[in-house]
Enzyme design. Structure first.
Site, mmCIF file in Angstrom:
data_model
loop_
_atom_site.group_PDB
_atom_site.id
_atom_site.type_symbol
_atom_site.label_atom_id
_atom_site.label_comp_id
_atom_site.label_asym_id
_atom_site.label_seq_id
_atom_site.Cartn_x
_atom_site.Cartn_y
_atom_site.Cartn_z
ATOM 1 C CG ASP A 136 -2.066 0.996 1.060
ATOM 2 O OD1 ASP A 136 -2.394 1.352 -0.091
ATOM 3 O OD2 ASP A 136 -2.619 1.433 2.091
ATOM 4 C CE1 TYR A 138 -0.095 8.734 4.447
ATOM 5 C CE2 TYR A 138 2.018 9.814 4.092
ATOM 6 C CZ TYR A 138 0.829 9.699 4.788
ATOM 7 O OH TYR A 138 0.582 10.565 5.832
ATOM 8 N NE ARG A 152 5.447 15.321 10.124
ATOM 9 C CZ ARG A 152 4.856 14.215 9.639
ATOM 10 N NH1 ARG A 152 4.787 13.148 10.398
ATOM 11 N NH2 ARG A 152 4.349 14.187 8.437
ATOM 12 C CD GLU A 210 -5.524 2.954 0.343
ATOM 13 O OE1 GLU A 210 -4.764 2.353 -0.452
ATOM 14 O OE2 GLU A 210 -5.274 3.089 1.556
ATOM 15 C CG ASP A 242 -5.393 0.368 4.196
ATOM 16 O OD1 ASP A 242 -5.428 -0.691 4.845
ATOM 17 O OD2 ASP A 242 -4.447 1.185 4.256
ATOM 18 C CE1 TYR A 253 4.169 7.346 12.592
ATOM 19 C CE2 TYR A 253 2.994 7.391 14.685
ATOM 20 C CZ TYR A 253 3.731 8.046 13.712
ATOM 21 O OH TYR A 253 4.025 9.371 13.847
ATOM 22 C CE LYS A 262 -2.965 1.955 7.672
ATOM 23 N NZ LYS A 262 -3.812 2.816 6.843
ATOM 24 C CB THR A 266 -7.184 -4.736 2.836
ATOM 25 O OG1 THR A 266 -6.194 -4.526 3.847
ATOM 26 C CG2 THR A 266 -7.108 -3.623 1.804
ATOM 27 C CB THR A 361 -6.041 7.833 2.128
ATOM 28 O OG1 THR A 361 -5.851 6.791 3.070
ATOM 29 C CG2 THR A 361 -7.386 8.496 2.335
HETATM 30 MN MN MN Z 1 -3.883 2.924 3.125
#
Ligand code: MN
Length: 427
Positions: A136, A138, A152, A210, A242, A253, A262, A266, A361
Site C-alpha cells: 500500500d 501513500y 506535526r 483507495e 484499507d 507505528y 491495518k 482490507t 488514501t
Molecule cells: Mn492505506
C-alpha cells in the site's frame, strides 16, 4: 466522432458495465447449498455476466494465443494476468465481438446462451485473484499533508522524503477480502494520554478510500521494471478500502509504520477494470518540478493520471439509505501507478502475477473530498452529523461503508461496481 458500440444484451442507462467496460471477476452460484461450485472467470455486461470458461470450452478463443492455455478456464485470474498484454488484448477483442449487437454466435445458440449468460442476482463474487503480496502506497499529496498537519503542524506536514519517492509499506495479503465480507472490529494495544497502554477493542476505526492495481506478468528477483515499461505489467484496477485502527496505529507505528492497525482486513471490489477500458480517461498528472524526481521516476508522458470519480457513503443500522460523505478522484494522486511500480522494483524486488498495489488514501483539496474519517472529522474534533442526527467521529458497530467509482464517457460510463463492508462488534 466515434460510433458507440452496443451490446445485444440490454444494458440499462448509467449501468457500470456497458460493453466498453467488460471487467473481469470470479463468481460462484448463490444457490449452492453444498458449496460445490468452484469459482469461474467471467466479465460483467449490464445486469448479467458472460461466463468465460463456457466460452473457452466452446472453442471461441481458439483463434487467439489463449488456445490450449486454460487461462480463462481457471478458478482465478492469475494465469490470464501472467500472459501479458497481447493475450489481454486478444481476449478483450473476442469478448467485445461476441457481445456486440451485430454478432449472433451466442444469440443463435440456445444451449450456449443458457450456459454462459447468467444474471448477476444469481451469483456471488469471490476474490478475483490469488494475491501473493500486497503493498500500500501513500501517494495523495492532500492526504499526506492533512495527516502530517494533524501530527506535526502545517510547517512540517510533508516528511522530507515525500516529494522524492512514493512512500509505501508491505501489507498483509491474506487478509484482503472481497466486497461484502463483514469486517470484525479489531482489538489491539492502545495508549490514552499518559496512562500505560491497554488492550482494548479499537475505538477509532476508520476507512481509507483507495484504488489498487493488479500485477500482470511476473518478474524475476533482481529484475527492475523501468518506468517506460510499467504499462506492460499493470493488468487492471479495483476499488479498495484499507480499514484502519487509528488508535492502535498512533501507538504502534513508530518506527516501522503500520502493523496490526491495518492487518485485520482490507476490502476490494470484485471487478477488475482492464487498463484498456480506462485508456480514454487518462489525464494530465500533477506537475512534479519542485523537486523533479530522480530519472528512474521521471515520467516523460506527463499523462499517467486517471480521471476516476470516487464516492464514499455511510449507512448506520438506523438508516435506510446511504449518505455520501466524500467525493474524490484518482487524478489528485501525486505519484502514478507507473512511478509506484518503477520505485517498488528499483531494488530488484520481484513482482508476481496477482500482486496487489494500493494507491494510498485518495483525498482531494477540499473538505468534501477527504478520503478518511480521520481527515473528514479532523482527528475527532469536527464530528460528522448523519441525516438522522447520529454523530460520528469514527465508525460504529453496524456501520456500512460503500465505495463506488466511475469514469464518465460520452454516452456511457466505465463503472467499478462497489466495495462494501459492514463493521461487526469486537469479540
Ligand atoms: Mn492505506
Amino acid at each position: 466522432m466515434s460510433v458507440i458500440i452496443r451490446s445485444w444484451i440490454n444494458v440499462p442507462e448509467n449501468s457500470d458495465f456497458p460493453i466498453q467496460n467488460l471487467p473481469y471477476g470470479c463468481y460462484v452460484f448463490k444457490n449452492d447449498p453444498h458449496n460445490e461450485s468452484v469459482p469461474t472467470i467471467c466479465v460483467a455486461i449490464g445486469e448479467y455476466v458472460l461466463d468465460l470458461s463456457v466460452i473457452y470450452n466452446a472453442g471461441l478463443f481458439d483463434h487467439t494465443c489463449l488456445k490450449g492455455t486454460n487461462a480463462l478456464n481457471s478458478t482465478n485470474l492469475n494465469d490470464f494476468m501472467s500472459m501479458g498484454k497481447q493475450a489481454w488484448k486478444e481476449a478483450r477483442q473476442t469478448i467485445t465481438k461476441l457481445l456486440s449487437e451485430d454478432d449472433f454466435t451466442i444469440r443463435n445458440n440456445e444451449e450456449l446462451y443458457k450456459l454462459c449468460i447468467i444474471k448477476q442476482t444469481d451469483i456471488k463474487m469471490v476474490l478475483p485473484a490469488r494475491i501473493g503480496d500486497y503493498t500500500d502506497f501513500y501517494s495523495s499529496i492532500d492526504h499526506a499533508r492533512n495527516v502530517g498537519t494533524m501530527l506535526r503542524g502545517p510547517e512540517n506536514a510533508l516528511m522530507p522524503n515525500w516529494l522524492h519517492l512514493p512512500v509505501g509499506y508491505h501489507g498483509r495479503a491474506s487478509s484482503v477480502v472481497v466486497s461484502s465480507t463483514p469486517i470484525r472490529r479489531p482489538i489491539g494495544q492502545i495508549k490514552i494520554g499518559d496512562n500505560p497502554p491497554i488492550l482494548s477493542p479499537c475505538r477509532n476505526l476508520d476507512f481509507e478510500l483507495e484504488t489498487a492495481f493488479f500485477i500482470g506478468p511476473s518478474t524475476n528477483l533482481g529484475e527492475r521494471i523501468s518506468i517506460e515499461n510499467t504499462d506492460d505489467y499493470i493488468f487492471g484496477m479495483v476499488l479498495m478500502n484499507d480499514w484502519s485502527a487509528r488508535d492502535i496505529q498512533t501507538w504502534e507505528y513508530v518506527p516501522l509504520g503500520p502493523f496490526t492497525a491495518k492487518n485485520f482486513a482490507t476490502s476490494i471490489s470484485p471487478w477488475i477494470i482492464p487498463m484498456e477500458a480506462l485508456e480514454p480517461f487518462k489525464t494530465t498528472s500533477i506537475q512534479q518540478n519542485n523537486p523533479e524526481p530522480l530519472p528512474y521516476l521521471l515520467d516523460k508522458s506527463n499523462n499517467s493520471a486517471y480521471d476516476i470519480n470516487l464516492e464514499v457513503s455511510i449507512k448506520s443500522i438506523n438508516m435506510d439509505n446511504y449518505f455520501t460523505i466524500c467525493r474524490s478522484n484518482t487524478k489528485y494522486l501525486y505519484w502514478s501507478m507507473k512511478q509506484q511500480l518503477a520505485h517498488h522494483t528499483i531494488t530488484g524486488c520481484n513482482m508476481m502475477s496477482g500482486d496487489l498495489l494500493g494507491s494510498g488514501t485518495i483525498s482531494g483539496p477540499t473538505v468534501d473530498s477527504f478520503g478518511s474519517l480521520l481527515e473528514i472529522c479532523w482527528k475527532g474534533t469536527k464530528p460528522l452529523i448523519l441525516p438522522n442526527g447520529e454523530e460520528r467521529k469514527f465508525l460504529n458497530d453496524g456501520d456500512t461503508i460503500r465505495i463506488t467509482g466511475y469514469c464518465q464517457g460520452n454516452g456511457y460510463r466505465i463503472g467499478f461496481g462497489e466495495c462494501i463492508g459492514t463493521i461487526l462488534p469486537a469479540i
